[in-house]
Design a protein around this motif. Structure first.
Motif, PDB file in Angstrom:
ATOM      1  N   CYS A  19       0.841  -1.212   0.000  1.00  0.00           N
ATOM      2  CA  CYS A  19       0.000   0.000   0.000  1.00  0.00           C
ATOM      3  C   CYS A  19       0.873   1.258   0.000  1.00  0.00           C
ATOM      4  O   CYS A  19       0.611   2.218  -0.741  1.00  0.00           O
ATOM      5  N   ARG A  22       2.423   1.844  -3.429  1.00  0.00           N
ATOM      6  CA  ARG A  22       1.460   2.346  -4.417  1.00  0.00           C
ATOM      7  C   ARG A  22       1.152   3.817  -4.161  1.00  0.00           C
ATOM      8  O   ARG A  22       1.056   4.606  -5.080  1.00  0.00           O
ATOM      9  N   HIS A  27       5.013   0.356  -8.510  1.00  0.00           N
ATOM     10  CA  HIS A  27       4.141  -0.800  -8.710  1.00  0.00           C
ATOM     11  C   HIS A  27       4.755  -2.070  -8.131  1.00  0.00           C
ATOM     12  O   HIS A  27       5.657  -2.654  -8.724  1.00  0.00           O
ATOM     13  N   ALA A 111      -5.111  -2.589  -0.365  1.00  0.00           N
ATOM     14  CA  ALA A 111      -4.140  -2.857  -1.435  1.00  0.00           C
ATOM     15  C   ALA A 111      -4.868  -3.029  -2.773  1.00  0.00           C
ATOM     16  O   ALA A 111      -4.425  -2.507  -3.806  1.00  0.00           O
ATOM     17  N   LEU A 114      -5.946   0.199  -4.223  1.00  0.00           N
ATOM     18  CA  LEU A 114      -4.815   0.966  -4.759  1.00  0.00           C
ATOM     19  C   LEU A 114      -4.211   0.320  -6.009  1.00  0.00           C
ATOM     20  O   LEU A 114      -3.269   0.840  -6.595  1.00  0.00           O
ATOM     21  N   VAL A 116      -2.863  -2.903  -6.236  1.00  0.00           N
ATOM     22  CA  VAL A 116      -1.749  -3.832  -6.003  1.00  0.00           C
ATOM     23  C   VAL A 116      -2.132  -5.217  -6.527  1.00  0.00           C
ATOM     24  O   VAL A 116      -3.247  -5.685  -6.304  1.00  0.00           O
TER      25      VAL A 116
END
Ligand SMILES: Cc1cc2nc3c(=O)[nH]c(=O)nc-3n(C[C@H](O)[C@H](O)[C@H](O)COP(=O)(O)OP(=O)(O)OC[C@H]3O[C@@H](n4cnc5c(N)ncnc54)[C@H](O)[C@@H]3O)c2cc1C
Length: 542
Positions: A19, A22, A27, A111, A114, A116
């Motif tokens: 998290c 990001r 990435h 996550a 965002l 991920v």
């Protein structure tokens, strides 16, 4: 190249780091060898500074299930010696009593929001470092494959494959004679006071739900709000244990009898709600087992030995470690996630800035320099607490002394700050003389053009923040040249004499000034701090 960063492990610390990365614009790909999120619970709560950190990321509210900011708790214990925290003017002790399964679920949801990518069922099995990249070997559901990334982070727990492959040592101490037993059970209602949750232990009398140490060992009991009763013992002998056999309720009952001299009836827990099936556990133990009462799995574990270990370095080249991969210790007082989640927040922005090419020289080195001493301190106080729990009359005498010492406000403040991790003061290199520099940012109540706001609400983006509290907003212009990297907020506060704060993304103060500083508009020292932590002046930042 498929990823800026590969993170091995989707435990709480790997997810938190993902998290943070990001938020900072890089990435990560998270590899997790389990095919799905684990159902087994470990921690029953978060303790210390980490609770405030989650508040500063907007994660406290979804975890706590309420909109209010966290409040400190009135009492805690050090090695099962009670500490009255009421006596502190600035109580640093925060508690968030939520199971780890829920923490992991909330972090996984964040996550996913965002963007991920978490690859469930993918295990990191090899890595090799090169000048600009790390090659990672992965075993996934469809076989073996390789990916390449700029960095690989080991968030893969105490037995970290990443740590071993990177050649990072894990020295420390092992106490092999300590036996810990923990179980979810049902204690008959007539033994529990429903108003206080206190347990009426035969012969012993009423005891509160916390750790109790006798000259034979340690006992703890708690009736969890939506769950079963938790019973926990620690003994300092492995004698008489059939290490091939699983823990039984009878063995646990006998352990309680040896420690407390009390005959406490135990039976398998009733299933009281949907969360119950989440609460089973397999701990990192040679002898872990669980039992089933026909309606769901419950926690019933015996573990032998306590390890206190710290990675001999937190990073080898392109391979940093976070969380249990970097440190293990006795669980008393719940320091594990206080330590690990703050490792992740410390590393995230530094690693992201390095990958983006925006990091000043040596920024990534400060991860080890700042976080390893914090891990050493937890290793120290968890071992000290273990010593205070040990059997023997000498320890009883030592505990009497600690009980006396913990009536002193300054001693309580010292130990509470240490356990909470609120005594951290990082070396910031600039204007370190100001009392706030290097410390966690106070949650000031601010009046801005958009209305009142807590400082914690301004840090959820995880960006560097200059808080300009001067009458004429004169600090803001000094940060011209960093606007592309540093957010600026002008505000007023009644809370402090502070007139300016520069916060790193991990919410530690890199620079501060106040009305008492003779040069409180010292733009040069502010610019030095901006350069030190966020890189040099740039025209694109104007
Ligand atoms: C019984 C018990 C009670 C505890 N109570 C508390 C408490 O009250 N409060 C507290 O703060 N802490 C507590 N802790 C400690 C806390 O649970 C740990 O500190 C925490 O789980 C560490 O998180 P992590 O993400 O570093 O590692 P882990 O949670 O161990 O996660 C690591 C992940 O990596 C995965 N993995 C491993 N190897 C690989 C690989 N090669 N490739 C890909 N994936 C891999 C694993 O499957 C796992 O999902 C307790 C621990 C135990 C055992």
């Amino acid at each position: 190249m498929v990823a800026d960063v590969v993170i091995a492990g989707a435990g709480p610390n790997g997810l938190m780091l993902a998290c943070e990365l990001r938020l900072a614009g890089v990435h990560p790909v998270v590899l997790e060898r389990l095919p799905e999120p684990r159902r087994e619970n470990r921690a029953n709560g978060l303790v210390g500074q980490v609770v405030r950190m989650l508040d500063h990321r907007g994660l406290y509210q979804p975890l706590a299930g309420k909109a209010e900011p966290p409040l400190p708790i009135p009492a805690f214990f050090f090695g099962a010696v009670p500490m009255d925290l009421h006596m502190l003017d600035d109580n640093p002790f925060y508690l968030l009593p939520v199971p780890q399964t829920r923490i992991e679920r909330v972090l996984a949801e964040r996550a996913a929001e965002l963007g991920v990518e978490v690859r469930w069922g993918h295990e990191l099995t090899g890595l090799s470092q090169h000048a600009d990249t790390v090659n990672v070997e992965v075993t996934g559901p469809n076989g073996r494959y390789e990916i390449s990334s700029r960095y690989v982070v080991g968030a893969d727990g105490a037995h970290s494959t990443t740590r071993k492959l990177a050649g990072i040592g894990f020295p420390g101490a092992a106490s092999d004679d300590i036996v810990t037993r923990i179980a979810e059970v049902a204690v008959p209602d007539e033994f529990v006071d429903p108003a206080t949750g206190r347990l009426n232990l035969p012969v012993y009398g009423y005891i509160s739900p916390m750790y109790h140490r006798t000259e034979q060992g340690v006992f703890a009991y708690a009736r969890l709000p939506a769950g079963p009763d938790m019973v926990f013992t620690v003994e300092w002998t492995t004698g008489g244990i059939d290490t091939d056999a699983s823990l039984t309720l009878e063995e646990l009952h006998d352990s309680i009898y040896r420690v407390m001299g009390a005959d406490l009836p135990l039976r398998p827990p009733d299933v009281r709600g949907p969360d119950r099936v989440d609460r089973s556990i397999v701990v990192n133990t040679r002898l872990a087992d669980r039992y089933r009462d026909g309606r769901g799995p419950h926690r019933l574990d015996r573990s032998i030995g306590v390890n206190t270990r710290l990675a001999d370095r937190y990073r080898d080249g392109r391979v940093p470690l976070v969380g249990d991969a970097a440190h293990v210790h006795f669980v008393i007082g719940g320091p594990g996630l206080n330590l690990g989640l703050q490792d992740a927040v410390n590393l995230g922005w530094k690693l992201a800035a390095t990958i983006r090419g925006a990091a000043p020289p040596g920024l990534l080195d400060t991860y080890d320099a700042e976080r390893r001493p914090v891990g050493e301190r937890v290793a120290m106080h968890s071992q000290a607490q273990l010593a205070l729990l040990a059997p023997g009359t000498e320890v009883t005498a030592l505990r009497e002394l600690f009980t006396e010492l913990l009536r002193d406000q300054h001693t309580v403040a010292h130990i509470a700050n240490m356990m909470a991790g609120a005594d951290i003061r990082y070396e910031m290199g600039v204007r370190d003389t100001h009392q706030l520099v290097g410390r966690w940012a106070p949650d000031l109540l601010l009046e801005t053009d958009n209305g009142p706001v807590r400082l914690a609400e301004l840090t959820t983006t995880a960006r560097p923040l200059l808080l300009d509290l001067t009458e004429d907003a004169s600090l803001t212009t000094a940060a011209d040249g960093w606007r592309d990297r540093v957010d600026t907020v002008t505000a007023h506060t009644e809370d402090a004499s502070t007139t300016g704060l520069l916060l790193r993304p991990d919410c530690y103060i890199a620079w501060a000034t106040d009305t008492s500083c003779p040069d409180h508009h010292d733009r040069e020292s502010l610019r030095t701090a901006l350069t030190t932590w966020f890189g040099p002046y740039s025209m694109t930042g104007c």
